[in-house]
Design an enzyme around this catalytic site. Structure first.
Site, PDB file in Angstrom:
ATOM      1  N   LYS A 145       0.824  -1.209   0.000  1.00 14.94           N
ATOM      2  CA  LYS A 145       0.000   0.000   0.000  1.00 14.94           C
ATOM      3  C   LYS A 145       0.852   1.251   0.000  1.00 14.94           C
ATOM      4  O   LYS A 145       0.504   2.249  -0.618  1.00 14.94           O
ATOM      5  CB  LYS A 145      -0.940   0.007   1.209  1.00 14.94           C
ATOM      6  CG  LYS A 145      -2.087  -0.968   1.065  1.00 14.94           C
ATOM      7  CD  LYS A 145      -3.185  -0.671   2.061  1.00 14.94           C
ATOM      8  CE  LYS A 145      -4.316  -1.665   1.897  1.00 14.94           C
ATOM      9  NZ  LYS A 145      -5.352  -1.491   2.900  1.00 14.94           N
ATOM     10  N   LYS A 185      -5.162  -9.696  -7.069  1.00 16.32           N
ATOM     11  CA  LYS A 185      -6.417  -9.838  -6.322  1.00 16.32           C
ATOM     12  C   LYS A 185      -7.513  -9.023  -7.001  1.00 16.32           C
ATOM     13  O   LYS A 185      -7.247  -7.993  -7.609  1.00 16.32           O
ATOM     14  CB  LYS A 185      -6.218  -9.293  -4.902  1.00 16.32           C
ATOM     15  CG  LYS A 185      -5.999 -10.369  -3.876  1.00 16.32           C
ATOM     16  CD  LYS A 185      -5.862  -9.782  -2.485  1.00 16.32           C
ATOM     17  CE  LYS A 185      -6.907  -8.725  -2.153  1.00 16.32           C
ATOM     18  NZ  LYS A 185      -6.790  -8.203  -0.807  1.00 16.32           N
ATOM     19  N   LYS A 244     -11.848  -3.334  -7.208  1.00 11.75           N
ATOM     20  CA  LYS A 244     -12.878  -2.540  -7.887  1.00 11.75           C
ATOM     21  C   LYS A 244     -12.274  -1.352  -8.640  1.00 11.75           C
ATOM     22  O   LYS A 244     -12.920  -0.782  -9.513  1.00 11.75           O
ATOM     23  CB  LYS A 244     -13.911  -2.070  -6.851  1.00 11.75           C
ATOM     24  CG  LYS A 244     -15.237  -1.588  -7.434  1.00 11.75           C
ATOM     25  CD  LYS A 244     -16.076  -2.698  -8.077  1.00 11.75           C
ATOM     26  CE  LYS A 244     -17.367  -2.159  -8.691  1.00 11.75           C
ATOM     27  NZ  LYS A 244     -17.535  -2.358 -10.114  1.00 11.75           N
TER      28      LYS A 244
END
Ligand code: TRP
Length: 324
Positions: free
Chosen positions: A112, A191, A194
């Site tokens: 991240k 993964k 969206k």
């Protein structure tokens, strides 16, 4: 006494099949069997630095969605993390027992931080998560695979605390499920997400959008391969999650014999997903139509969670020498 479970979900955008199968659908299955504390990790969501409007929208979306998928405030204790100040208080207390080396190991932080830039919240995020879990004395935590490392850290933190101050916390275990790793439909090495077009199916996607995304999903080029490609295996995982078992068996056999029609598989899968999502979409519409009422549904859970959290924190404050 029922075993206690705790889990949280970040309100960080439109929920998709990966979120649903990774943990949420399992929450619904567990809610009657266990003493479940499930919450919206709204403080965790700050780490991606959303605008206030974006965050509010995500919170409303997630709050309505948790109810729409079938979580029931009569069965599970449902609440917002930020409504219980003991979460952040305990996180602060725990933070002095956590080594930087322990945080540096967290792979999710590394990923991240690469994408979103480093910030202290993102870095100490696993400590708040440990507080979320330990505050309620959870025996187990139903999560997606990507959270296992954080649960392990929680166990380490619980042990350090107990060693330093005395036995207060029991180290929790993760609960995984077969579907805790749903990959992107356009790229089986990533993964489902969206924010990437073609990767995910949102729980609110229109039927024709679902059909389109599945139709464009990658499969493989070698129809005779003995083992399915990761992309095809991912489609079969979804078929298993939403379809009927006979159908899965039949198509698995067809695949093994090299005579599976990929378009038939995709048609079947689209239909199964559309059928599974249609009641969720309908319920979502209702729960999201009245924001004030939506918040009210979470109040009893908040009250109960707060009482438990206060009890734990009082014990903690005493044992660490802050209060007598
Ligand atoms: N970090 C989790 C996620 O991103 C969400 C979360 C926050 C959580 N606190 C938690 C999950 C406590 C389980 C227990 O998915």
């Amino acid at each position: 006494m029922k075993k206690r479970l705790v889990s949280g979900i970040q309100p960080s955008g439109q929920l998709h099949l990966g979120n649903y199968l990774g943990a949420l659908r399992q929450w619904v299955e567990l809610q009657d069997k266990y003493d479940c504390y499930f919450f919206l990790a709204d403080y965790h969501a700050l780490t991606s630095q959303p605008s206030a409007n974006q965050l509010r929208e995500n919170i409303d979306h997630t709050a309505a969605m948790l109810l729409a998928i079938g979580l029931d405030p009569k069965s599970a204790t449902l609440f917002f993390q930020s409504a219980i100040p003991e979460h952040t208080e305990l996180a602060w207390i725990l933070s002095s027992l956590v080594g930087l080396g322990q945080l540096n190991r967290m792979t999710q932080y590394k990923q991240k931080a690469d994408r979103a830039g480093q910030n202290a919240g993102l870095y100490t995020y696993p400590i708040l998560m440990a507080a979320d879990i330990l505050l309620y004395g959870a025996e187990a935590v139903p999560v997606g695979e990507d959270q296992i490392q954080h649960i392990e850290l929680t166990r380490e933190i619980a042990r350090s605390f107990n060693q330093h101050y005395g036995e207060v916390f029991s180290p929790p275990k993760p609960i995984l499920n077969r579907f805790s790793r749903i990959m992107a439909l356009n790229d089986p090495t990533k993964k489902m997400s969206k924010s990437v077009p073609g990767s995910a199916i949102g729980l609110l996607d229109e039927d024709n959008q679902i059909i389109r995304t599945i139709r464009r999903a990658v499969t493989d080029s070698d129809r005779q391969a003995r083992t399915p490609s990761p992309a095809l295996a991912n489609l079969f995982t979804l078929l298993e999650a939403f379809g009927d078992l006979d159908q899965v068996r039949q198509m698995t056999k067809q695949r093994e014999e090299g005579r599976l029609s990929y378009s038939e598989l995709k048609e079947q899968l689209s239909e199964d997903i559309i059928n599974a999502l249609s009641p969720i979409k309908k319920a979502y519409k209702q729960f999201s139509s009245d924001k004030a009422e939506l918040r009210r549904i979470y109040l009893p859970g908040e009250k109960k969670a707060r009482a438990t959290a206060q009890e734990t924190l009082a014990r903690v404050k005493k044992i660490i020498g802050i209060s007598s």
